[in-house]
Design a protein around this motif. Structure first.
Motif, mmCIF file in Angstrom:
data_model
loop_
_atom_site.group_PDB
_atom_site.id
_atom_site.type_symbol
_atom_site.label_atom_id
_atom_site.label_comp_id
_atom_site.label_asym_id
_atom_site.label_seq_id
_atom_site.Cartn_x
_atom_site.Cartn_y
_atom_site.Cartn_z
ATOM 1 N N PRO A 169 0.777 -1.351 0.229
ATOM 2 C CA PRO A 169 0.017 0.032 0.493
ATOM 3 C C PRO A 169 1.279 1.358 0.093
ATOM 4 O O PRO A 169 1.609 1.375 0.501
ATOM 5 N N TYR A 198 0.056 3.832 1.917
ATOM 6 C CA TYR A 198 0.754 4.410 2.910
ATOM 7 C C TYR A 198 0.424 3.277 3.650
ATOM 8 O O TYR A 198 -0.068 2.539 3.704
ATOM 9 N N PRO A 199 1.184 3.630 5.082
ATOM 10 C CA PRO A 199 2.881 4.156 5.261
ATOM 11 C C PRO A 199 3.853 3.740 4.086
ATOM 12 O O PRO A 199 4.648 4.769 4.112
ATOM 13 N N ASP A 200 3.675 2.392 3.408
ATOM 14 C CA ASP A 200 4.801 1.912 3.166
ATOM 15 C C ASP A 200 5.685 2.930 2.234
ATOM 16 O O ASP A 200 6.839 3.504 2.388
ATOM 17 N N VAL A 222 4.615 6.416 1.620
ATOM 18 C CA VAL A 222 5.505 7.728 2.153
ATOM 19 C C VAL A 222 6.160 7.876 3.014
ATOM 20 O O VAL A 222 6.611 8.833 3.174
ATOM 21 N N VAL A 223 6.499 6.617 4.009
ATOM 22 C CA VAL A 223 7.628 6.890 4.524
ATOM 23 C C VAL A 223 8.856 7.596 3.649
ATOM 24 O O VAL A 223 9.534 8.272 3.956
ATOM 25 N N THR A 230 9.019 10.938 2.474
ATOM 26 C CA THR A 230 8.857 12.724 3.371
ATOM 27 C C THR A 230 10.161 12.034 4.243
ATOM 28 O O THR A 230 10.892 13.556 4.238
ATOM 29 N N LEU A 231 10.506 11.284 3.937
ATOM 30 C CA LEU A 231 12.285 11.041 4.470
ATOM 31 C C LEU A 231 13.111 11.820 3.365
ATOM 32 O O LEU A 231 13.567 12.716 3.603
ATOM 33 N N VAL A 272 12.080 14.127 1.220
ATOM 34 C CA VAL A 272 11.582 15.896 1.523
ATOM 35 C C VAL A 272 11.712 16.198 2.683
ATOM 36 O O VAL A 272 12.313 17.370 2.207
ATOM 37 N N ALA A 273 12.037 15.782 3.324
ATOM 38 C CA ALA A 273 12.711 16.197 4.574
ATOM 39 C C ALA A 273 14.314 15.876 4.207
ATOM 40 O O ALA A 273 15.053 17.684 4.864
#
Lengths: 163, 531
Positions: B228, B230-232, B234-235, B238-239, B241-242
């Motif tokens: 899926p 989220y969250p697989d 998306v993490v 996110t990392l 993007v950070a």
């Protein structure tokens, strides 16, 4: 690993991933909030600096005769500078002490003028009357006229008013 | 996540059905092996969101008019808490977006993700890239400094070279025959309303199409269950993007988005250059001259866009493996190499940007004039005009020049006429000084000799010579920026006093009778230090 254990492991892993996402997104959001908050809020809460404005020579003032002078007040509004003209009364007292008195009536903000016969300040709007020290002696004003600090340049006798 | 919740959320869900919507958005199954390469789109969404946010705050302070645009940007940088970080985030964010968009597009090209059935997704992506470039172009003008102004003059002149419609398009872009107030306000409207509206529309379309066809995934399907979004995944998004945000923030905190001197349409000495991502196109102009110019200005860019748009139909074979698509990959690599080469040459050939915070001899000379009776007769405490440096200078440079060179303009019957109006060099020196005042710079601490030298150079030498990008260079007199590397003080002293004694063919007039020996010595010593 049994089917049940595998499922539990998956749930823990998902929980950790969600936690990482929330923390990282929260961190980015916090940094942006500080920057945006500072930029949006800083002018709203900035203290206005007072200025010493030249208001003419003390030698031009008759003792105990309030003299209206118009001061050019430049107000900084960010990139813009608004220019106001403010009328104050200079009153030369004993020992060459100079008082600067606001001309704005404390009732509703009309401009008072000096009545040399009655030796009082009169407000044209609602009949407020003040004496030469600014004290209310008749009419609706709730407070005496405001005064500003003054200083006199010892070299050229220029009067400066702090606005 | 739908199982938890309190009464309010349950009520909200019963009225809106948001949980199902969210579940639909987050539970998208991704093919096995969808990895880090597929996070670039999220990076773009993140970066664009930052542009929206910082842009909205910049709009609270920015005004799109020649009288105040520059001052408002300067205020943002110096008068607000974190104002400089805010502007830098927006400024460097633009570069980050161009890079991220380029990488995203390259990923799609190398993975063959534009192929059937994703042709329209690809088209919407190409339009998004063009919109991003339009943002960059319109945003460049808004600070209204010399950089912005002269780069836009070049841009609109380039539009003019298009066949048949060019002159009309150019006028439409400028809102008249010249770059000016109307150009600024229409580019502003584009930048803050029309382009964002277009961008949001195309992003929604792009994401809708991505969901409709699913993510293309790895070039060759890999065994394994889909996982899926989220969250697989998306993490990972996110990392990355950070990481990118940390990079952007470092640029914003440590870097300095430039703000050159306020735009002065009368001062054409400024050598304009575009932002780095347009530099390759700009550099192309060097190789197509005269009648061939439209090839570089219009022909090649148009061809590139057309090829991009047509790519899914030019490369129609089913195979996505880059090794089996040598033509597409080869041409892409060649174009990339060409852009890199032209950008490198362009960067090397760019003249150094003059640093507006350095006090040039003209500015020092201007300061000494501003402190003399010529100015302080009126610009004095309690005088007829405000003390210089205490109030914002409302007028532009040409008004200030006129104010000083024409006594009637200074004193139209109201104030005492000054004994002498200033000459052209003196007025230019005062304008140079006013430019420093606008930047709130404090005058440098100079020795008496150094000050005398800079005042003499600023009011005399710069009538014929150029130094550090200021002064005149049109009449054959050499640029003195590095004169100290060639001549020593003794030689310069002799030369300035009487050029004829050094070289009988010298064209420079002798200054022995005009300047004192002390002045000449000070000037010679000063020039000798310019290595």
């Amino acid at each position: 690993m049994s089917e049940h254990e595998h499922e539990e492991h998956q749930i823990n892993r998902r929980g950790l991933l969600r936690w990482i996402i929330n923390v990282v997104v929260g961190g980015i959001g916090a940094v942006l909030a500080v920057i945006v908050g500072g930029a949006v809020g800083s002018p709203s809460f900035r203290k206005e600096r007072s200025r010493w404005l030249p208001a003419g020579r003390i030698l031009g003032l008759q003792p105990e005769q309030p003299q209206p002078v118009t001061l050019r007040v430049v107000r900084k509004e960010g990139y813009y500078e608004a220019v106001d003209h403010e009328v104050v009364f200079l009153i030369r007292g004993a020992g060459d002490k100079v008082t600067a008195m606001s001309s704005v009536c404390t009732h509703l903000g009309c401009h008072v003028s000096w009545d040399p016969q009655g030796r009082v300040f009169r407000c044209p709007c609602h009949g407020g009357v003040y004496d030469i020290t600014g004290k209310v002696i008749a009419g609706p004003p709730p407070r005496p006229l405001a005064t500003y600090s003054t200083r006199i340049d010892p070299d050229n006798h220029e009067v400066f008013v702090e606005l | 996540m739908a199982s938890r919740g309190n009464g309010v959320l349950d009520w909200l869900d019963s009225r809106t059905g948001y949980r199902n919507g969210l579940k639909h958005l987050l539970d998208e199954p991704l093919p096995s092996g969808t990895g880090w390469w597929f996070t670039l789109g999220s990076v773009l969404v993140g970066l664009l969101s930052i542009q929206f946010l910082t842009g909205a705050v910049l709009m609270m302070y920015y005004v799109p008019t020649p009288a105040y645009a520059w001052d408002s940007v300067h205020y943002i940088m110096t008068g607000l808490a974190f104002g400089h970080v805010l502007r830098d985030l927006h400024f460097f964010g633009a570069s980050f977006i161009v890079i991220a968009a380029g990488l995203h597009m390259l990923r799609v090209i190398f993975f063959g993700s534009y192929k059937k059935p994703r042709e329209v997704t690809w088209l919407s992506g190409v339009f998004l890239l063009l919109l991003i470039l339009a943002f960059a172009l319109t945003g460049y003008l808004l600070p209204w400094d010399q950089r912005a102004y002269w780069a836009t003059v070049v841009t609109t002149n380039i539009a003019k070279t298009a066949p048949v419609l060019g002159p009309y398009v150019s006028r439409l872009m400028k809102g008249g025959p010249d770059v000016g107030a109307l150009t600024l306000s229409r580019w502003y409207a584009m930048h803050v309303i029309l382009l964002p509206a277009g961008l949001v529309t195309f992003i929604v379309l792009h994401l809708y199409l991505m969901r409709r066809h699913g993510i293309s995934g790895p070039v060759k399907a890999r065994p394994g269950k889909p996982h899926p979004f989220y969250p697989d995944h998306v993490v990972k998004d996110t990392l990355l993007v950070a990481l990118v945000f940390a990079g952007l923030l470092s640029f914003a905190v440590l870097g300095h988005a430039p703000l050159a001197a306020k735009a002065n349409p009368a001062d054409a000495s400024y050598v304009p250059r575009p932002e780095w991502y347009f530099l390759s196109l700009f550099q192309l102009l060097h190789y197509f001259k005269g009648g061939l110019e439209p090839v570089a200005t219009i022909g090649i860019p148009t061809l590139l866009v057309l090829v991009l748009l047509a790519l899914p139909w030019l490369d129609r074979k089913h195979d996505r493996d880059p090794r089996k698509r040598p033509a597409v990959i080869g041409i892409t690599v060649l174009i990339l190499a060409g852009v890199a080469l032209l950008t490198t040459i362009g960067l090397k050939e760019s003249p150094p940007e003059p640093d507006p915070t350095i006090w040039s001899p003209a500015a020092v000379a201007g300061l000494s004039i501003a402190q003399s009776a010529a100015c302080t007769t009126c610009h004095a405490p309690g005088g007829a005009a405000a003390v210089l440096g205490t109030e914002r200078i409302q007028h532009d440079d040409s008004w200030i020049e006129g104010h000083m060179s024409d006594p009637q303009m200074i004193a139209p019957g109201l104030r005492p006429r000054p004994a002498d109006a200033l000459n052209v060099l003196q007025t230019r020196a005062v304008v140079a000084y006013v430019d420093k005042l606008r930047l709130d710079l404090t005058p440098p601490q100079l020795s008496d000799e150094q000050r005398a030298a800079e005042v003499t150079i600023g009011t005399r030498c710069m009538g014929c010579h150029e130094i550090q990008g200021e002064g005149t260079s049109s009449n054959g007199a050499p640029d003195l920026t590095h004169i100290g590397a060639k001549r020593d003080a003794a030689w310069l002293d002799k030369w300035i006093t009487d050029p004829g004694s050094v070289d009988e063919n010298a064209t420079m007039p002798s200054f022995g009778g005009i300047l004192t020996a002390d002045q000449i010595k000070a000037v010679a010593d000063y020039l000798a230090t310019l290595k």
